[in-house]
Motif scaffolding. Structure first.
Motif, short mmCIF file in Angstrom:
data_model
loop_
_atom_site.label_atom_id
_atom_site.label_comp_id
_atom_site.label_asym_id
_atom_site.label_seq_id
_atom_site.Cartn_x
_atom_site.Cartn_y
_atom_site.Cartn_z
N ARG A 200 0.66 -1.29 0.00
CA ARG A 200 0.06 -0.20 -0.14
C ARG A 200 0.85 1.29 -0.01
NH1 ARG A 200 -1.61 4.67 0.46
NH2 ARG A 200 -3.24 5.46 1.85
N ALA B 118 -10.00 8.39 -10.02
CA ALA B 118 -9.40 7.59 -9.01
C ALA B 118 -10.58 6.76 -8.55
CB ALA B 118 -8.55 8.21 -7.78
N PRO B 119 -11.78 7.51 -7.83
CA PRO B 119 -12.70 6.61 -7.42
C PRO B 119 -13.62 5.83 -8.47
CG PRO B 119 -13.35 9.06 -7.32
CD PRO B 119 -11.82 8.83 -7.70
N VAL C 258 -11.52 2.78 -8.83
CA VAL C 258 -11.82 1.76 -7.68
C VAL C 258 -13.04 0.93 -7.92
CG1 VAL C 258 -12.39 1.79 -4.97
CG2 VAL C 258 -10.70 3.29 -5.80
N PHE D 283 -11.60 -1.86 -10.35
CA PHE D 283 -10.67 -2.57 -9.80
C PHE D 283 -11.16 -3.56 -8.68
CE2 PHE D 283 -7.03 0.67 -10.66
CZ PHE D 283 -7.01 0.08 -12.09
N ALA D 284 -12.23 -3.03 -7.90
CA ALA D 284 -12.83 -3.76 -6.86
C ALA D 284 -13.63 -5.09 -7.65
CB ALA D 284 -13.83 -3.03 -6.12
N THR E 157 -4.53 6.20 -11.20
CA THR E 157 -4.74 4.72 -11.15
C THR E 157 -3.95 4.08 -9.92
OG1 THR E 157 -4.42 4.79 -13.49
CG2 THR E 157 -4.17 2.66 -12.74
N ALA F 53 -6.25 4.56 -6.87
CA ALA F 53 -7.42 3.58 -6.84
C ALA F 53 -6.55 2.10 -6.53
CB ALA F 53 -7.76 3.52 -8.16
N LEU F 54 -5.62 1.65 -7.09
CA LEU F 54 -5.09 0.46 -6.41
C LEU F 54 -4.74 0.66 -4.69
CD1 LEU F 54 -2.63 -0.30 -9.37
CD2 LEU F 54 -4.55 -1.62 -8.83
N GLN G 290 -6.53 2.05 -2.91
CA GLN G 290 -7.65 2.02 -2.01
C GLN G 290 -7.98 0.49 -2.27
OE1 GLN G 290 -9.70 4.23 -0.25
NE2 GLN G 290 -7.72 5.54 -0.60
N ILE G 291 -7.81 -0.17 -2.96
CA ILE G 291 -8.18 -1.44 -3.00
C ILE G 291 -7.49 -2.31 -1.81
CG2 ILE G 291 -8.00 -3.74 -4.47
CD1 ILE G 291 -10.19 -1.71 -5.12
N ARG H 161 -8.88 -1.53 1.22
CA ARG H 161 -9.92 -2.46 1.59
C ARG H 161 -9.74 -3.86 2.10
NH1 ARG H 161 -14.76 -1.48 -2.94
NH2 ARG H 161 -14.74 0.86 -2.67
#
Length: 309
Positions: free
Chosen positions: A73, A103-104, A107, A110-111, A166, A169-170, A172-173, A176
């Motif tokens: 991260r 970005a969102p 997400v 990517f989610a 990008t 966003a990764l 944020q994954i 999570r």
């Protein structure tokens, strides 16, 4: 829940982050992006430590069961920050904000790819609309490639900021994944600042650091401090209010960025940028509205269930 406080905290965080980006942009002519990442991350650590101690989360903030997860991260998040800071040197502040709105949306994509979240047609349509808006903003810069050095710099800036979105966003994954496995948000916040501070040092041999003078150095320290305060306000906002209430306030950043860009840097947004941002904001609003509606429906369903036993 305290919705009024949540909204106020989110507004403060948005304001601080845009102000921090403005400082980094002002310093970008003399300070490389890696050095700016160091100031942003290292000087946020004392603020975060004081916050963790004051809230009684110092032990949980320092303790982690997922060092590899934090390393991943931190690496991706540091890349996101470094690429955005680099892009600030080439693009108006408002355009950086507009492209970062990807970005969102990413997400969501990517989610579905990495976390197995179900992607329904409503969300697919909203994401496609939002990404179209981002492409409209980008196209204004990519079409400048044949306009000499200035056009090439603008196109490079656009690509750097898209890469930042990008990576964000990764990151944020990964957050999570860690939070769903029991990691605390406080540890995520703290160890990211530590990791980013260390990784920023790696850039020094490739992009030599400079001494920008007392005034600019002081501003960069302030950027780190307000970045830490902004992170605390952001985290606290989601503690006091639902995500569907707090998340839309992110879009206030474009208003602040346009105002600061005009007053401080004499930057004027283009009609193309406004059109693209309108699509992105509409798409984000649709996703948030849909999530809120589904949340209400899930809550009703849960209340209607027969209690176990």
């Amino acid at each position: 829940m305290r919705p009024g406080l949540a909204i106020a905290l989110k507004l403060v965080s948005v304001t601080l982050f845009v102000g921090m980006q403005a400082i980094v942009k002002a310093a970008s002519e003399v300070v490389p992006a890696g050095q700016a990442v160091f100031f942003r991350s290292f000087f946020a650590i004392p603020v975060i430590l004081v916050w963790l101690a004051a809230t009684g989360h110092l032990r949980t903030g320092l303790k982690t069961a997922y060092p590899v997860g934090h390393a991943w991260r931190g690496t991706v998040g540091s890349m996101a920050m470094g690429l955005m800071f680099a892009g600030l040197a080439y693009l108006p502040l408002a355009e950086v904000q507009a492209i970062n709105y990807a970005a969102p949306l990413l997400v969501v994509v990517f989610a579905a790819l990495f976390l197995g979240e179900r992607l329904r047609w409503f969300r697919i349509t909203a994401v496609a609309m939002g990404l179209t808006g981002v492409l409209i903003v980008l196209s204004g810069r990519l079409t400048m490639l044949d306009e000499g050095e200035a056009g090439a710099r603008a196109a490079l800036g656009a690509m750097l900021v898209l890469g930042s979105a990008t990576c964000a966003a990764l990151a944020q994954i990964q957050i999570r994944r860690m939070v769903s496995s029991g990691e605390t948000i406080s540890s995520v916040v703290f160890w990211f600042s530590v990791t980013a501070s260390v990784l920023s040092l790696v850039s020094a041999p490739f992009f030599p650091w400079t001494y920008p003078g007392v005034g600019m150095t002081t501003l960069l320290v302030v950027a780190g401090l307000i970045g830490g305060v902004g992170q605390i306000c952001l985290t606290s906002a989601y503690r006091y209010g639902d995500a569907s209430l707090v998340a839309p306030i992110d879009y206030a950043s474009i208003i602040l960025a346009v105002a600061i860009g005009y007053v401080v840097f004499a930057e004027l947004p283009t009609p193309r940028m406004y059109a693209g941002v309108a699509l992105v904001v509409a798409a984000g609003g649709l996703i948030i509205w849909r999530e809120r509606k589904l949340g209400i429906e899930r809550g009703r369903a849960r209340r209607g269930m027969t209690p176990p036993g």
